[in-house]
Design a protein around this motif. Structure first.
Motif, mmCIF file in Angstrom:
data_model
loop_
_atom_site.group_PDB
_atom_site.id
_atom_site.type_symbol
_atom_site.label_atom_id
_atom_site.label_comp_id
_atom_site.label_asym_id
_atom_site.label_seq_id
_atom_site.Cartn_x
_atom_site.Cartn_y
_atom_site.Cartn_z
ATOM 1 N N ILE A 72 35.192 39.420 30.765
ATOM 2 C CA ILE A 72 35.671 40.744 30.372
ATOM 3 C C ILE A 72 37.187 40.650 30.364
ATOM 4 N N LEU A 73 37.800 40.915 29.213
ATOM 5 C CA LEU A 73 39.241 40.845 29.082
ATOM 6 C C LEU A 73 39.825 42.246 29.231
ATOM 7 N N VAL A 74 40.794 42.372 30.124
ATOM 8 C CA VAL A 74 41.449 43.653 30.366
ATOM 9 C C VAL A 74 42.946 43.471 30.230
ATOM 10 N N SER A 75 43.649 44.551 29.989
ATOM 11 C CA SER A 75 45.101 44.513 29.903
ATOM 12 C C SER A 75 45.639 45.570 30.856
ATOM 13 N N VAL A 76 46.018 45.119 32.063
ATOM 14 C CA VAL A 76 46.454 46.047 33.096
ATOM 15 C C VAL A 76 47.703 45.528 33.793
ATOM 16 N N ASP A 77 48.507 46.461 34.286
ATOM 17 C CA ASP A 77 49.635 46.130 35.138
ATOM 18 C C ASP A 77 49.097 46.116 36.557
ATOM 19 N N GLU A 78 48.965 44.937 37.146
ATOM 20 C CA GLU A 78 48.321 44.819 38.457
ATOM 21 C C GLU A 78 49.040 45.555 39.557
ATOM 22 N N SER A 79 50.320 45.839 39.378
ATOM 23 C CA SER A 79 51.050 46.574 40.428
ATOM 24 C C SER A 79 50.695 48.053 40.435
#
Length: 85
Positions: A72-79
């Motif tokens: 599953i590919l996601v685009s998130v700012d982990e902070s």
């Protein structure tokens, strides 16, 4: 697709290539019944550490780029992850 099938897929962040883990839970909208977020294991919090529990990283459905056969590919700012609910 079932929750069991989702739980077998690795979640990868497209922004940095990090493996975030595998899906542990789903969040639903009670009114409409749609999935609103995926949850993957997070780090330990101080209180969770004492109880041996981990926090969950909540990934909003809108930030899922693709659900493939293996990942599953996601685009998130982990902070900016919201703590598990």
């Amino acid at each position: 697709m079932t929750l069991g099938e989702l739980r077998q897929k690795d979640v990868i962040n497209l922004q940095n290539g990090h493996l975030l883990g595998r899906v542990t839970d789903l969040e639903f909208c009670e009114a409409g019944g749609q999935v609103t977020a995926l949850m993957v294991p997070g780090g330990f919090s101080l209180t969770g550490l004492l109880r041996g529990e981990r926090c969950a990283l909540v990934i909003p459905w809108e930030q899922i780029s693709k659900i493939g056969d293996d990942v599953i590919l996601v685009s998130v700012d982990e902070s900016c992850f919201a703590p598990g609910r």
